[in-house]
Motif scaffolding. Structure first.
Motif, PDB file in Angstrom:
ATOM      1  N   GLU A 166    -121.956   4.183  27.023  1.00  0.00           N
ATOM      2  CA  GLU A 166    -122.320   3.367  28.177  1.00  0.00           C
ATOM      3  C   GLU A 166    -123.805   3.028  28.103  1.00  0.00           C
ATOM      4  OE1 GLU A 166    -121.208   5.375  31.733  1.00  0.00           O
ATOM      5  OE2 GLU A 166    -119.055   5.174  31.378  1.00  0.00           O
TER       6      GLU A 166
ATOM      7  N   THR B  92    -114.868   3.066  33.695  1.00  0.00           N
ATOM      8  CA  THR B  92    -113.906   4.064  33.220  1.00  0.00           C
ATOM      9  C   THR B  92    -113.149   4.701  34.381  1.00  0.00           C
ATOM     10  OG1 THR B  92    -115.738   5.664  33.160  1.00  0.00           O
ATOM     11  CG2 THR B  92    -115.127   4.602  31.082  1.00  0.00           C
TER      12      THR B  92
ATOM     13  N   ASP C 178    -118.161   3.819  22.296  1.00  0.00           N
ATOM     14  CA  ASP C 178    -117.989   3.967  23.751  1.00  0.00           C
ATOM     15  C   ASP C 178    -119.227   4.526  24.452  1.00  0.00           C
ATOM     16  OD1 ASP C 178    -115.306   3.094  23.478  1.00  0.00           O
ATOM     17  OD2 ASP C 178    -114.685   5.133  22.965  1.00  0.00           O
TER      18      ASP C 178
END
Length: 467
Positions: free
Chosen positions: A225, A383, A223
């Motif tokens: 970014e 998100t 996860d």
């Protein structure tokens, strides 16, 4: 012994001033170095060392400027390769500062040359550790930003060994002073506190819990970014060298009359307007880009603006130097003046202006019911969008609005209603769209925070946020 954390909130960066018996050291200095020199002067101390924990990617360090002004040597850890003169320390090397000392702990993982500095007090007791991006409060440095041809998985494996062999054996009462706090993109989820202890991190930091190396690698690489676009530029400048800040300021802090300003704009310079969002929307120079000083200005500038183009400024009166310094912190060096008198000069000259129409959420609620061509554009991160958004809203994170193909995909008959979390990013987005000729848009005041409180607007969540 005296320790002072010098925290810069807009880029979530912590530099450190350490002093003993009139000798001082600076760890991870920012590019605007006068604060360190003035502090040493106030305390009748001499800056003896400049310590760098690694090649920073999120800001341009002040190591070269500070060395030029003080003569203090620049210290990096093992495996450092630069194009300027530094002292490359060995693992375990100790530097004396008055009655205290700083020991180099080579802690690769975030980058290959990353190191921490363990401070021992007058009694040789380990008192604090300056961890750079190796260990944060509640997190560790991400392994995908820098270090040649190593994969993020390889660096994560190295980080695991570092934490097990160099950090975990340290005493619980040692203070932890990291290089970044909450909001930094150098980790995944940094805690809100700006310092901690080894014991507290052993208890609460996910990266220091008992786990296999394989599990650690999977966790730390999951996860992530995409890194901001300017990170590679800053890392290169820190490694290879850069123009002195004073030289940049001399070029940038030139007041331009309106004719000179217009000539430079017509020659393809970018107009950057740094006034507050609420002021900008009421009137601005057509084609200018808004990035206001009131939020994480430098990060958004680095993420959205090109480094190879000349820039001219429109600021509030008295904010010219602050704008230039904050731009320089993330590597911008091509600012060539500001409009003398600011936007009022443009307005009073009778020049054409543009504006952005602001609306309240209740007006959005009414327009959604009646306008078949209405499209809500949510410019928050994916998100943020996932945990709640306007029904049928299109998620276009602000970072993506530099993609001309994305902008070109809008239909001429679409009425675009933009919002973000609180109202800052959406104004940036509106200015980018207007610069590319998209004018049928509205800015929703208060962003998602205000929209979510409007009962007449249907909202939904992504399936991933329901689990």
């Amino acid at each position: 012994m005296f320790i002072k954390q010098l925290y810069t909130g807009c880029i979530s960066e912590a530099a450190y001033y350490i002093e003993s018996d009139g000798e001082a050291a600076i760890i991870d200095p920012l590019r605007d170095t006068e604060q360190y020199i003035e502090l040493a002067k106030e305390r009748n101390a001499t800056i003896k060392y400049i310590f760098e924990t690694h090649f920073h990617a999120d800001f341009v360090s002040g190591h070269l400027d500070l060395h030029q002004k003080t003569g203090a040597p620049i210290i990096y850890g093992p495996n450092t390769v630069t194009k300027f003169s530094v002292h490359i320390a060995t693992d375990g090397e100790t530097f004396t500062l008055g009655k205290i000392s700083l020991e180099v702990l080579h802690t690769p993982g975030h980058t290959i040359e990353s190191c921490c500095y363990l401070l021992r007090d007058e009694n040789k007791k380990a008192h604090a550790i300056f961890t750079g991006d190796t260990l944060f409060v509640g997190d560790v440095g991400r392994p995908d930003l820098s270090s040649g041809d190593l994969s993020k998985e390889e660096l994560a494996g190295i980080m695991y060994d570092t934490l097990q062999n160099k950090i975990m054996p340290l005493a619980d009462d040692i203070l932890v002073y990291p290089a970044h706090g909450a909001g930094s993109s150098c980790g995944k989820n940094l805690g809100v506190e700006k310092y901690s202890t080894i014991g507290e991190e052993k208890q609460s930091n996910y990266a220091l819990q008992q786990q296999t190396k394989e599990t650690f690698i999977q966790t730390i690489t999951a996860d992530l970014e995409a890194a901001p676009k300017y990170f590679s530029v800053n890392a290169q400048l820190n490694k290879e060298g850069y123009e002195a800040l004073e030289s940049i300021k001399n070029k940038a802090l030139q007041p331009l009359d309106i004719n000179t300003f217009k000539n430079r704009f017509n020659s393809d310079a970018i107009i950057l307007d740094t006034r507050p969002a609420a002021v900008f929307t009421q009137g601005f120079i057509p084609g200018s880009i808004f990035i206001g000083l009131e939020e994480r200005f430098a990060e958004w500038a680095g993420s959205l603006l090109p480094f190879d183009k000349t820039m001219i400024l429109v600021t509030e009166k008295g904010k010219e130097e602050e704008t230039v310094v904050r731009l320089a912190r993330v590597g911008f060096s091509k600012v060539e003046g500001y409009l003398d008198g600011g936007f009022d000069t443009w307005l009073n000259a009778g020049e054409t202006i543009d504006l952005i129409i602001d609306i309240e959420p209740d007006e959005l609620a009414m327009d959604i019911k009646h306008d078949k061509n209405l499209q809500v554009i949510d410019v928050r991160r994916e998100t943020e969008y996932a945990v709640g958004h306007v029904k049928d809203a299109l998620n276009l994170p602000l970072n993506d609005l530099t993609d001309l193909a994305t902008i070109a995909a809008f239909e001429d008959n679409q009425n675009l209603y933009l919002h973000c979390g609180g109202g800052y990013r959406s104004v940036v987005a509106c200015s980018l769209l207007k610069r590319q000729g998209v004018h049928n848009l509205r800015n929703v005041l208060g962003g998602w925070k205000a929209i979510s409180e409007e009962k007449n607007i249907k909202t939904e969540k992504e399936a991933s946020a329901l689990n």
